[in-house]
Scaffold this active site. Structure first.
Site, mmCIF file in Angstrom:
data_model
loop_
_atom_site.group_PDB
_atom_site.id
_atom_site.type_symbol
_atom_site.label_atom_id
_atom_site.label_comp_id
_atom_site.label_asym_id
_atom_site.label_seq_id
_atom_site.Cartn_x
_atom_site.Cartn_y
_atom_site.Cartn_z
ATOM 1 N N MET A 268 16.041 34.059 9.167
ATOM 2 C CA MET A 268 15.632 34.068 7.769
ATOM 3 C C MET A 268 14.143 34.368 7.630
ATOM 4 O O MET A 268 13.738 35.251 6.878
ATOM 5 C CB MET A 268 15.948 32.712 7.116
ATOM 6 C CG MET A 268 17.384 32.546 6.687
ATOM 7 S SD MET A 268 17.874 33.618 5.297
ATOM 8 C CE MET A 268 17.128 32.724 3.905
ATOM 9 N N GLU B 155 29.506 27.024 -3.904
ATOM 10 C CA GLU B 155 29.919 27.949 -2.834
ATOM 11 C C GLU B 155 31.076 27.361 -2.025
ATOM 12 O O GLU B 155 32.069 28.042 -1.765
ATOM 13 C CB GLU B 155 28.704 28.204 -1.935
ATOM 14 C CG GLU B 155 28.934 29.110 -0.740
ATOM 15 C CD GLU B 155 27.675 29.089 0.153
ATOM 16 O OE1 GLU B 155 26.593 29.452 -0.332
ATOM 17 O OE2 GLU B 155 27.787 28.687 1.330
ATOM 18 N N TYR B 156 30.965 26.094 -1.661
ATOM 19 C CA TYR B 156 32.047 25.456 -0.902
ATOM 20 C C TYR B 156 33.344 25.491 -1.716
ATOM 21 O O TYR B 156 34.419 25.745 -1.179
ATOM 22 C CB TYR B 156 31.713 23.995 -0.614
ATOM 23 C CG TYR B 156 30.710 23.753 0.478
ATOM 24 C CD1 TYR B 156 29.737 24.687 0.795
ATOM 25 C CD2 TYR B 156 30.723 22.564 1.195
ATOM 26 C CE1 TYR B 156 28.811 24.434 1.779
ATOM 27 C CE2 TYR B 156 29.797 22.312 2.185
ATOM 28 C CZ TYR B 156 28.845 23.246 2.484
ATOM 29 O OH TYR B 156 27.929 22.989 3.466
ATOM 30 N N LYS C 182 19.549 24.984 -5.822
ATOM 31 C CA LYS C 182 20.124 25.592 -4.620
ATOM 32 C C LYS C 182 21.223 24.687 -4.032
ATOM 33 O O LYS C 182 22.253 25.158 -3.554
ATOM 34 C CB LYS C 182 19.040 25.835 -3.576
ATOM 35 C CG LYS C 182 19.544 26.367 -2.222
ATOM 36 C CD LYS C 182 20.326 27.657 -2.359
ATOM 37 C CE LYS C 182 20.429 28.431 -1.063
ATOM 38 N NZ LYS C 182 20.913 27.687 0.070
#
Lengths: 341, 341, 341, 341
Positions: free
Chosen positions: B11, B199-200, B192
């Protein structure tokens, strides 16, 4: 090619419009003469009855039904006397795939070909094209290909899936155009059913997440202090007034959870950030329910899809009796009285 | 502008690359000299120590930390002796927002400004840009705008949200560029965190749905007939061998559940339709857990997000003891013996 | 009174024993002559065939079927030629209540009376008595009352429900004896179905809770530190080695969650605190599944009952494909590799 | 022996009464002089202040706090000046076990011994005895044994767990008396916390099940036929008007799901079968929430316990915003308008 369309509601009418624009010939029928007239103005051929609709088509006829789930069997029954060997009946609505299996079993011996089409796209389909999941005999589906190809969105500017050409070759697969022959009778509606089951789950994931964002200012509310309420332990951790509209927007751009449903959430939040025009009574259609039943028959765990369905039940007050029993038990063992709203 | 980057893992290194391409000056440090060297080749300025990194920046310095969650506090502590009033520390990792609140509380009295940035985009960020959710003092965030604007994906060809201009005006909102100042310290990582919680949930919805599709041939398996197994009542309803790869593809095109995660599922299924290279042991990072904890503190029901998290726990065998107790109870009341695998 | 029993497995044989002890006359049949012989030794009348069983009973005959779910219809079909107007067929197994409705519909026109009995009590029933939920015609159920009264546990020393006499009167309600005519055909198995659905939920609540107790020493494990693992934030809060056996015992005595299933858990934990003889592959019978399907048809949210069912599916590996897809997505967006077990 | 009790609410007063009946000497204090007076009439020694309470006890003093969770720390702080080395503070309320760990850490260096006691039994405890889960130093817990032995239900007529004597010996384990030293500081409240988490799950299982029973007449309701409502496919399968009161009663007697919570449900249903005095707004206390947080920290999946907690949140309207967002999305993609209630 030629297609007969029965049922000119929002979906049916827009399917016809997209086919007309694509150069196909559509003969249309609806119980509402006004609905027929409107499409005749847009160059469709009108029919005053099912019989007339059939008669105006050349053989083998292809008739697409876009009627409420509960009306499909009756419409087929009324249509049947006019149909002949080789004709095709397409159910483009939201039928239970088990009904497709039964119908195909009834129509096949009469030489009538039955095709089930799960259609996704909603009010956006006219413009974006419809994603179609198709079940039935391969030859018949292939025969109808010009219809599906026109209704589908086509490749457009949606990126190519990496590695796809090597795996499936550059041609012969319609999935990249937005339609797919999924398997024998019922397969189309089976896949559409699961599509909707997933849709419920994805929607619920966003809905819950946005609710957590909205609650990020929980620490600002002056907490009630009584034996029936758990005080917030660290109110200083919940002091955010987050702008859900802007968050929906930023997530659309480069985040892992970008999606069309998020796009729609962003639109809805722009229009009314408090969503105050909604009461939160969420309907559910059959597909979500059938998905769970199929999963149970298969023995596949579907925690998320079930929860998403039940949340809709609860939103309509269907958990009330269970909740009352919980309060009643609490009263019995602890003397707890319900807090007033 | 100038930025110091500490931590050159996948990243961190890619953030630097995107900044360099955007014309910024990056001074970089990593415990691995090799990681530093590699970016120096790409025109970054290398530093052999935290001290050197700070010294090579002009005041007020902006230092971006891209280190593992567990290393943030120590890195700040090591950095602190070299920082001066007005300098900025940016935590771009996956910190718990509660730590951000604490850190800001510790650094502010020393005149050090702390900014938390939740960064989504994964391995695709270098190319697509990073979606960033930012927390901290408004002036500081504005000061860093050139950095965020370069890292973000920008408007690109993602459609404009209908009604947006009327609602927020044509300028002044960065969310359309893919980054957003969400609120005071911790707000960036809070948003976030919830992003990952969602997202999960979204991932689980797809995963469960595809599993139901895969099980559509359950009727073909010759059922075991014994007292411990429920026979499939209507095997004729589960005779489909569905092509998951093609279904993922068709759903990408015009369906309601089109999304980037679906795109990725399509890619994965193209590569290996049976997903046989995976064992199904799914890791979870802190954000999913923290989302549930925040929801509980707020009193917000999150059935779907929790189920998605727990499924990951189960996938790693964490339900085993509970399952054994279920079997043990069944043995006690019914003499049921477990079936062998 | 007289009863014919077909099916002398554990349940059937014990029902006969309890009836014999209660002074009833039982004629018994099983495919295994040995099973028949054994009960003949205990004063039952043996029959070598269904025909013989029917012939040895006086009219109107009452025949109780205690055969596997899948064998009920065939057994009735084989029995039917020997039955006469007024005879009674009792299905005491775990039939789907929808089959009861169908069977009653088929038998009634022939003058055969059909009664469905959901029987709870497991291996303990011989000693404790069987809790019975009964569906069918009220007159027929009343006619069979001597049978039910003997099989049921009776009032025993289970405390009287406060307020009951005032509400229902001191007599006329058999529920206090442990059996109940719930309604017309299918009602018995419907109530038994929901009973089992609840059973799954209650069992899962205990199982999850004990697993949380077992995990109370999580802080003692030396944590793996890598990007794929969330470190335990406060290991000092998870330093307890709890004695699950003793906790199960103490909860039996005066706690709110005392129950028979907890008693059984205590027994199981005494025998083997680590439950190491179990692999944790938990079977599920039809009732749990049917309960969810009924709930969905009714539109009633059943988060807990569904989760309990799905946990059993997962325990048998049925979540594996979904888990693999989760890992596959994580690999695609983040390059995450699965951790090894 | 001698005990000081601070906090004479329902629980505290009844603990004192049970101790007085057991021959112990209780010195009591409450902010309400009336509460003190009432117990003085029942032979307790009254105290007008914390100081007086401490002074009236002989050393080493044992002081039991039965005050609201939020008042424990302050009460200890006020008490501290009067306490001496060797004195014992017992927190018998519903403290978070993490606070116990902290408090023990603070008091131990001053020589004050801290014991945490999770107490179950509710309004029934005075009569039935209290089930107690105890954390703290073993010697101190042993010293207080006479108190615990009196408060506990004792063995009574609850059956002995089979195999127990062989496993643990006939003496030395207090769990059979209804109290248990679970471990060091916090262990008592940890076990009580999980007890309540299980309680939520068990209650929810019954509540959902009874709701399914209640819905068994769904087929009798004339269904609305519109595009937003899924028609009941087989209304003939849902024609039962079940008597929930009688079903609760029959399940108490010999069924697998017999329990104290079922007993209470039977009582509540006798009193008011429609539970119409309850609105269904179910409170939750901290323990349910903390159980989920502990499970998440341990990585243990708790689908059922979480669902039970969230159902309580939902019952109080906490899902409303999420539901509104679902309706908003449905409007955006399908033009669906919410149905009116």
């Amino acid at each position: 090619m030629q297609l007969g369309m029965i049922g000119l509601g929002r979906m049916g009418a827009n399917l016809v419009r997209r086919l007309l624009r694509g150069g196909h010939q559509c003969t249309v029928f609806d119980r509402s003469a006004k609905a027929v007239d409107e499409l005749v103005k847009e160059t469709a051929v009108g029919a005053a009855s099912l019989r007339e609709l059939v008669e105006r088509l050349t053989k083998p006829r292809a008739v697409w039904l876009m009627v409420p789930v509960g009306a499909v069997d009756q419409t087929i029954a009324e249509l049947l006397p006019y149909l002949e060997h080789g004709d095709i009946v397409i159910d483009g609505g939201n039928s239970y795939y088990i009904d497709d299996i039964r119908r195909a079993g009834e129509l096949t011996p009469r030489g009538i070909r039955y095709v089930d089409v799960g259609t996704s796209g909603g009010v956006w389909g006219l413009e974006r094209g419809y994603c179609m999941m198709i079940g039935g005999d391969a030859g018949t589906v292939r025969y109808l290909d010009p219809i599906f190809a026109t209704l589908a969105p086509g490749h457009g500017d949606i990126p190519h899936t990496p590695g796809r050409d090597e795996a499936v070759g550059k041609d012969g697969k319609t999935s990249e155009q937005g339609y797919l022959h999924c398997g024998p009778s019922g397969a189309g509606h089976f896949v559409k059913m699961v599509h909707n089951g997933i849709e419920y789950g994805v929607m619920a994931a966003y809905a819950e997440g946005f609710a957590v964002l909205k609650g990020a200012n929980a620490g600002k509310k002056s907490g009630v202090v009584d034996a029936e309420t758990t005080p917030l332990r660290d109110p200083e951790h919940f002091q955010y007034d987050l702008d859900l509209t802007e968050i929906a927007e930023v997530w659309r751009r480069g985040s892992v959870i970008a999606s069309w449903l998020l796009d729609l959430s962003a639109t809805a939040l722009i229009r009314d950030p408090a969503l105050s025009t909604f009461a939160g009574r969420v309907s559910d259609s059959g597909e979500g329910r059938w998905t769970i039943k199929a999963a149970i028959d298969e023995g596949v765990p579907v925690h998320v899809l079930s929860s998403a369905l039940y949340e809709r039940f609860s939103s309509r007050g269907e958990a009330d009796f269970a909740d009352k029993l919980l309060s009643a038990m609490r009263y019995e063992f602890g003397g707890h009285l319900e807090k007033q709203a």
